[in-house]
Design an enzyme around this catalytic site. Structure first.
Site, short mmCIF file in Angstrom:
data_model
loop_
_atom_site.label_atom_id
_atom_site.label_comp_id
_atom_site.label_asym_id
_atom_site.label_seq_id
_atom_site.Cartn_x
_atom_site.Cartn_y
_atom_site.Cartn_z
CB THR A 65 -1.02 -0.07 1.17
OG1 THR A 65 -1.92 1.01 1.05
CG2 THR A 65 -0.37 -0.06 2.53
CE LYS A 69 -1.61 0.43 -3.69
NZ LYS A 69 -3.00 0.64 -4.11
CD GLU A 81 -2.46 -7.04 -20.94
OE1 GLU A 81 -2.64 -6.46 -22.00
OE2 GLU A 81 -3.16 -8.02 -20.57
CG ASN A 90 -3.01 -4.53 -5.06
OD1 ASN A 90 -2.78 -5.48 -5.83
ND2 ASN A 90 -4.11 -4.45 -4.34
CB ALA A 134 -7.11 5.14 -8.27
CG ASN A 154 -7.18 13.91 -14.45
OD1 ASN A 154 -7.60 13.75 -13.30
ND2 ASN A 154 -5.90 14.12 -14.72
CB VAL A 157 -7.47 17.66 -20.43
CG1 VAL A 157 -8.09 16.85 -21.56
CG2 VAL A 157 -8.56 18.40 -19.66
N GLY A 243 -15.53 2.42 -0.93
CA GLY A 243 -14.62 1.39 -1.42
C GLY A 243 -14.42 0.18 -0.52
P1 ATR Z 1 -1.76 8.60 -7.39
O1 ATR Z 1 -1.33 8.21 -8.76
O2 ATR Z 1 -0.74 8.41 -6.36
O3 ATR Z 1 -3.11 8.08 -7.05
P2 ATR Z 1 -2.01 11.16 -8.53
O4 ATR Z 1 -1.28 10.71 -9.73
O5 ATR Z 1 -1.64 12.46 -7.89
O6 ATR Z 1 -1.93 10.15 -7.36
O7 ATR Z 1 -3.56 11.13 -8.91
C1 ATR Z 1 -4.51 11.70 -8.16
C2 ATR Z 1 -5.72 12.00 -9.04
O8 ATR Z 1 -6.64 12.80 -8.32
C3 ATR Z 1 -5.38 12.79 -10.30
O9 ATR Z 1 -6.28 12.44 -11.31
C4 ATR Z 1 -5.60 14.23 -9.84
O10 ATR Z 1 -5.86 15.11 -10.87
P3 ATR Z 1 -4.62 15.76 -11.72
O11 ATR Z 1 -4.08 14.66 -12.57
O12 ATR Z 1 -5.23 16.85 -12.49
O13 ATR Z 1 -3.64 16.22 -10.68
C5 ATR Z 1 -6.83 14.04 -9.00
N1 ATR Z 1 -7.07 15.09 -8.01
C6 ATR Z 1 -6.46 15.26 -6.83
N2 ATR Z 1 -6.98 16.29 -6.15
C7 ATR Z 1 -7.97 16.80 -6.93
C8 ATR Z 1 -8.91 17.87 -6.79
N3 ATR Z 1 -8.92 18.63 -5.68
N4 ATR Z 1 -9.78 18.09 -7.78
C9 ATR Z 1 -9.78 17.31 -8.90
N5 ATR Z 1 -8.93 16.30 -9.09
C10 ATR Z 1 -8.04 16.03 -8.12
#
Ligand code: ATR
Length: 277
Positions: A65, A69, A81, A90, A134, A154, A157, A243
């Site tokens: 965790t 990871k 894959e 994980n 995720a 996202n 984008v 979850g």
């Molecule tokens: P990890 O891969 O460790 O899970 P991450 O790559 O930082 O963490 O991914 C977190 C996700 O949550 C991303 O899609 C992030 O959006 P961005 O790619 O634009 O950063 C999203 N995220 C986190 N906080 C957010 C917020 N307050 N509003 C919208 N999206 C958010």
């Protein structure tokens, strides 16, 4: 001597994995011991050293965790894959001196949605919010479930677009920003796979993405009614879930991988469920 397994993370105090695997082992009568290990954050290679010490001590497998990871994936000799697309593991299995990396987060999520919530995704409109680890982990199992449409939205984008390119362009799969969602109508399933809920934030999703007859799923577990689930409920969505089922189902996948026997999950999910309100 019992076979040894562990979950490794940092912090690790709140992990439910030893409880879950302990219940699985009891039910399926497996002679195994499952503990929690707080992995070292520094220096860089200390994580791999800790895993190797566990293997030398007779360890057969590990769950992984945050924040390990990526490191677990990197140290593996073989990778599935779905772990490869996620770029993250994980779960690990230690076989004949080899470290094998898996990622069961996505299959666990799909199983929970389809089997426990009773919502087959085939032919449905599905919206995934986020494009981080995720969503990477969920993508292949979601495509395997054959939704009519899978939209990845996202904040950044290009990150969502890059992910779609990586998995291979296909008609049913699109990437966009949150501002494009307003025009897309309601989805049968909306999954919040951003990390926004961890900080009590909400991605800017318009309520129109929710179909009252559909479902909203929050990946985070045990945070009760998050802003995302509240938004879904206010939009009239009947089926809202966090979850907990995914947590137990990914554990069941790892357990079956290690032990060759599938544990029952319903009672374990019920035991861990924190009411949403
Ligand atoms: P990890 O891969 O460790 O899970 P991450 O790559 O930082 O963490 O991914 C977190 C996700 O949550 C991303 O899609 C992030 O959006 P961005 O790619 O634009 O950063 C999203 N995220 C986190 N906080 C957010 C917020 N307050 N509003 C919208 N999206 C958010």
């Amino acid at each position: 001597m019992s076979d040894r397994y562990a979950v490794i993370g940092n912090p690790i105090g709140h992990t439910k994995s030893p409880l879950i695997h302990g219940l699985f082992a009891e039910e399926t009568r497996q002679d195994m011991r499952y503990t929690a290990i707080e992995g070292p954050l520094e220096p860089h290679d200390a994580f791999a050293d800790t895993v190797r010490a566990f293997i030398a001590d007779g360890g057969k497998g590990m769950n992984v965790t945050a924040p390990f990871k990526l490191k677990a994936f990197a140290m593996a000799d073989e990778r599935s894959e779905r772990a490869t697309l996620a770029g993250a593991a994980n779960a690990m299995s230690f076989e004949d001196g080899k470290v094998v990396a898996e990622n069961f987060d996505g299959v666990g999520l799909v199983r929970d949605i389809e089997m426990n919530l009773g919502l087959p995704m085939a032919g449905k409109r599905v919206l995934l919010l986020g494009a981080g680890g995720a969503v990477r982990g969920a993508l292949l199992p979601f495509l395997d479930a054959r939704p009519a449409e899978l939209v990845i939205a996202n904040r950044t984008v290009p990150k969502a677009e890059a992910l779609v390119r990586e998995v291979g362009a296909q008609a049913s799969l699109t990437a966009c920003g949150y501002d494009a969602l307003e025009a897309m109508g309601g989805f049968d399933l909306v999954v919040n796979a951003t990390s926004a809920s961890l900080t009590g934030d909400l991605p800017p999703v318009p309520p129109s993405v929710f179909d009252p007859d559909g479902a909203a799923y929050e990946l985070v577990y045990g945070k009760r009614l998050t802003p995302f689930l509240r938004l879904a409920r206010n939009a009239g969505v009947r089926e809202i879930a966090d979850g907990v089922g995914m947590l137990v189902e990914q554990a069941a996948e790892a357990f079956e991988w290690w032990r060759g026997v599938r544990p029952r999950t319903r009672a374990v999910i019920d035991r861990l469920t924190v009411p949403l309100d």
